[in-house]
Design an enzyme around this catalytic site. Sequence first.
Site, PDB file in Angstrom:
ATOM      1  N   ARG A  59       0.935  -1.258  -0.174  1.00 15.57           N
ATOM      2  CA  ARG A  59       0.066  -0.056  -0.003  1.00 15.57           C
ATOM      3  C   ARG A  59       0.768   1.308   0.042  1.00 15.57           C
ATOM      4  NH1 ARG A  59      -2.019   1.809   4.553  1.00 15.57           N
ATOM      5  NH2 ARG A  59      -2.655  -0.061   5.531  1.00 15.57           N
ATOM      6  N   TYR A 112     -12.966  16.995 -16.991  1.00 15.78           N
ATOM      7  CA  TYR A 112     -13.492  15.507 -16.895  1.00 15.78           C
ATOM      8  C   TYR A 112     -14.513  15.342 -16.173  1.00 15.78           C
ATOM      9  CZ  TYR A 112     -13.142  10.465 -16.631  1.00 15.78           C
ATOM     10  OH  TYR A 112     -13.466   9.245 -16.708  1.00 15.78           O
ATOM     11  N   ASP A 184      -4.300  18.448 -15.437  1.00 15.33           N
ATOM     12  CA  ASP A 184      -4.499  16.997 -16.079  1.00 15.33           C
ATOM     13  C   ASP A 184      -3.983  16.912 -17.243  1.00 15.33           C
ATOM     14  OD1 ASP A 184      -5.754  14.845 -17.154  1.00 15.33           O
ATOM     15  OD2 ASP A 184      -7.526  15.025 -15.811  1.00 15.33           O
TER      16      ASP A 184
HETATM   17  C1  LIG Z   1     -10.448   9.332 -17.827  1.00 16.17           C
HETATM   18  C2  LIG Z   1      -9.898  10.453 -17.508  1.00 16.17           C
HETATM   19  C3  LIG Z   1      -9.886  10.607 -16.325  1.00 16.17           C
HETATM   20  C4  LIG Z   1     -10.136   9.546 -14.919  1.00 16.17           C
HETATM   21  O1  LIG Z   1      -9.404   8.595 -14.894  1.00 16.17           O
HETATM   22  P1  LIG Z   1      -9.723   6.937 -14.707  1.00 16.17           P
HETATM   23  O2  LIG Z   1      -8.494   6.188 -14.870  1.00 16.17           O
HETATM   24  O3  LIG Z   1     -10.858   6.493 -15.357  1.00 16.17           O
HETATM   25  O4  LIG Z   1     -10.020   7.004 -13.203  1.00 16.17           O
HETATM   26  C5  LIG Z   1      -9.331  11.892 -15.773  1.00 16.17           C
HETATM   27  N1  LIG Z   1      -9.162  12.960 -16.466  1.00 16.17           N
HETATM   28  C6  LIG Z   1      -9.096  12.716 -17.949  1.00 16.17           C
HETATM   29  C7  LIG Z   1      -9.026  13.625 -18.581  1.00 16.17           C
HETATM   30  C8  LIG Z   1      -9.606  11.688 -18.633  1.00 16.17           C
HETATM   31  O5  LIG Z   1      -9.733  11.182 -19.619  1.00 16.17           O
END
Ligand SMILES: *Cc1c(COP(=O)(O)O)cnc(C)c1O
Length: 393
Positions: A59, A112, A184
């Site tokens: 973990r 997202y 992101d």
């Molecule tokens: C898919 C996605 C997420 C979330 O990711 P997961 O792995 O599905 O939890 C976050 N930001 C963007 C831009 C995404 O395309």
Amino acid sequence: MSLETCKPGTIAAWGGEETPLAFGAAQVPIVQSAPFAYPDIDSWLDVALLRADGHIYSRNTNPTVEVFEEKIRLLELGEAATSFASGMAAISNTLFTFARPGDRIVSISDSYGGTSKLFLEFLPQMGAEVELVETGDGDALDAAIARGCKIVYLETPTNPTLKIIDLERAIVSAKRAGAISIVDNTFATPINQNPILLGADLVVHSATKFLGGHDDAMGGALVGSAELVRQVYHYREITGGNLGAFQAYLLLRGMKTLELRVARQNETALAMARFLDEHPKVEQVFYPGLESHPAHAIAARQMRGFGGVLSFSVGNDFDATKRFLNALKLAHRAASLGSVNTLAGPPCTTSHVECSAEERAQLGIPETLVRYSCGIEAFEDLRNDVAAALDRV
Ligand SMILES: *Cc1c(COP(=O)(O)O)cnc(C)c1O
């Protein structure tokens, strides 16, 4: 030679695995063990008290997972990295590490779908105030940041209409306000864009998408300043959203070809966007690589390629859009992106599955939109497939 000075394609292949992990294995072994055993209590204590390198419990840290963290750290040019069970675990752990009751968070309306739920539901629930600014309105974003905030959370290109945020400008504003900037970078990938080079404190990824690239593993990553990553790592090691060793192995295997795949996907998406732009049955095409995109100049400045995802509106109503999607032969109708296989779907089952029809309308997402994530197939075949499906509209 240090990998830090190498090109992304080299880092993708070698990052984190310059020396064999065990038994001289030329590829990263899957260390599928929850605890790690010690010959005596003193050597165990040395590791537990950080006097020696080693692992205690998966973990916290795991040898396979550490290779994944080092590879993404090198690709995103950060001081430190940590990893998570999914992209949403990376995003939620990061936001909940820093947000306190009464803090202000500034972000954009087009983040997202899952992230948007954190902003609209879970962060307000714990007493944080979230201001979401119209995506792409740089003046409004600067003004919201200047009113004071603890966190500036950005995403570019956005999902599903491929809007572009001027990262350098927003990060300058965030620094002036003393806020932590988080980007992101899932859509762009480190091949096309490095937010840290533009001043970002932290970069988050859904490794489930382009990084893994094969739709067979979920994971998330955080890269950035050592001090900030340490705090998020501590939150994650306690709350337990850790990446598993087998998932880390699959993601590492995928990442070796990241540069090859993304180069191909950039090319295919641009060619597809140009083809659709000329097609009489397509109303609108959203792709930052098109000169007609309102923020093409910003995208061209901050990105090295425009990414493998585009979207476009097809037909006059959702029934026509469904006919188009159902007719595609070379696309999985599936809720992901960034895979070697082409994926397509409407926002109500992909990026904004978490939102209601009213919320999507509020976000300006047409119900006739198709998100199309180019795989590594030959462009000519994809174009023929899309052209045949458009004949059904
Ligand atoms: C898919 C996605 C997420 C979330 O990711 P997961 O792995 O599905 O939890 C976050 N930001 C963007 C831009 C995404 O395309």
